[in-house]
Scaffold this motif. Structure first.
Motif, PDB file in Angstrom:
ATOM      1  N   ALA A  31       8.352  -1.550   5.615  1.00 47.17           N
ATOM      2  CA  ALA A  31       7.185  -1.109   4.864  1.00 47.17           C
ATOM      3  C   ALA A  31       6.323  -0.132   5.663  1.00 47.17           C
ATOM      4  O   ALA A  31       5.834  -0.475   6.738  1.00 47.17           O
ATOM      5  CB  ALA A  31       6.355  -2.315   4.446  1.00 47.17           C
ATOM      6  N   ASP A  61       1.864  -4.347   1.559  1.00 49.40           N
ATOM      7  CA  ASP A  61       1.929  -4.590   0.127  1.00 49.40           C
ATOM      8  C   ASP A  61       0.580  -5.119  -0.356  1.00 49.40           C
ATOM      9  O   ASP A  61      -0.395  -5.173   0.405  1.00 49.40           O
ATOM     10  CB  ASP A  61       3.091  -5.525  -0.224  1.00 49.40           C
ATOM     11  CG  ASP A  61       2.907  -6.953   0.320  1.00 49.40           C
ATOM     12  OD1 ASP A  61       1.789  -7.305   0.766  1.00 49.40           O
ATOM     13  OD2 ASP A  61       3.890  -7.715   0.298  1.00 49.40           O
ATOM     14  N   GLN A  78       3.514  -6.558   5.710  1.00 47.18           N
ATOM     15  CA  GLN A  78       4.154  -5.301   6.085  1.00 47.18           C
ATOM     16  C   GLN A  78       5.413  -5.603   6.904  1.00 47.18           C
ATOM     17  O   GLN A  78       5.465  -5.360   8.112  1.00 47.18           O
ATOM     18  CB  GLN A  78       3.185  -4.414   6.876  1.00 47.18           C
ATOM     19  CG  GLN A  78       3.684  -2.982   7.044  1.00 47.18           C
ATOM     20  CD  GLN A  78       2.637  -2.095   7.694  1.00 47.18           C
ATOM     21  OE1 GLN A  78       1.550  -2.539   8.047  1.00 47.18           O
ATOM     22  NE2 GLN A  78       2.960  -0.811   7.834  1.00 47.18           N
ATOM     23  N   PHE A 125      10.443   0.114   0.577  1.00 49.12           N
ATOM     24  CA  PHE A 125       9.242  -0.660   0.243  1.00 49.12           C
ATOM     25  C   PHE A 125       9.615  -1.672  -0.852  1.00 49.12           C
ATOM     26  O   PHE A 125      10.761  -2.080  -0.970  1.00 49.12           O
ATOM     27  CB  PHE A 125       8.120   0.298  -0.173  1.00 49.12           C
ATOM     28  CG  PHE A 125       6.748  -0.302  -0.210  1.00 49.12           C
ATOM     29  CD1 PHE A 125       6.240  -1.011   0.863  1.00 49.12           C
ATOM     30  CD2 PHE A 125       5.943  -0.144  -1.329  1.00 49.12           C
ATOM     31  CE1 PHE A 125       4.963  -1.561   0.834  1.00 49.12           C
ATOM     32  CE2 PHE A 125       4.670  -0.678  -1.377  1.00 49.12           C
ATOM     33  CZ  PHE A 125       4.175  -1.393  -0.295  1.00 49.12           C
TER      34      PHE A 125
END
Length: 226
Positions: free
Chosen positions: A100, A104, A109, A152
């Motif tokens: 990531a 989020d 992450q 992601f």
């Protein structure tokens, strides 16, 4: 008792909640607009069931898997936002990694972790991605094949979908499609590309028709140099 010879097919269409401090996400706006939409494919009626996913690692997959169990769809298309893209892009491959760049919506992450610890390196989409891009362009909607869904939550969900279908031996088709920004989002980012919601909805309608009617994908170039 009257026997139903051609029962309706279910299409599961997912979109994400807004993320990265935004207030709207075109993936959910498109999915929401198509909730309950019915259309004909292969002489049968198909009906869209729309589900919003949280933009959260793990939780998004939990919601998706519950929807798969409840709906038993014949087709699953997960939608996501790719803000730098100019067109609708069906994704070719999901990879088994979370990496990531930003947190989020729950602040997580993950870096270099697997989506599924015992899963393969990657899964191909089972959508006819090149036929989809061709048919969208023929309908006047910009489209092209994408060879990366990122790392992601979009890729996280894409991989989880294909892993679940493979593990269950499910015959349902599944894949992931990225959408551009909406004009109101791009207006805040000078020079950013965008696509009207009505055009995106029209494009996904055509995509669903193609996904249920084209059995073997077309053999034409969809590659990129980088």
């Amino acid at each position: 008792m009257t026997e139903t010879l051609n029962p309706a097919m279910t299409v599961l269409l997912t979109g994400f909640e807004p993320f990265d401090k935004d207030t709207v996400n075109p993936s959910w706006e498109v999915a929401r607009a198509l909730a309950g939409w019915t259309f004909e494919a292969q002489g049968r009626t198909a009906r869209v069931h729309a589900v919003q996913l949280p933009c959260v690692f793990g939780a998004a997959n939990d919601v998706l898997l519950r929807a798969l169990d409840e709906c038993r769809p014949q087709l699953v298309v997960c939608l996501g936002l790719a803000g730098s893209r100019t067109d609708i892009t069906p994704e070719r491959v999901a990879i088994n990694v979370n990496d990531a760049r930003i947190p989020d919506n729950a602040g997580a992450q993950p870096i270099d972790t697997p989506v599924a610890a015992e899963g393969p390196v990657a899964y191909w989409s089972t959508l006819p991605i090149k036929a989809i891009a061709r048919d969208l362009r023929a309908a006047g909607v910009p489209a092209s094949v994408s060879n990366t869904a990122g790392s992601f939550v979009c890729n996280h969900v894409f991989y989880a979908l294909m892993h679940a279908l493979a593990q269950q031996g499910d015959q349902a088709r599944g894949g992931f499609v990225h959408l551009p920004l909406l004009p109101e989002q791009a207006a805040r980012i000078p020079g950013a590309p965008s696509m009207a919601l009505s055009t995106q909805v029209e494009g996904i309608q055509q995509l669903l028709r193609t996904a249920l009617t084209v059995q073997a994908d077309v053999l034409e170039t969809g590659g990129k140099l980088h």
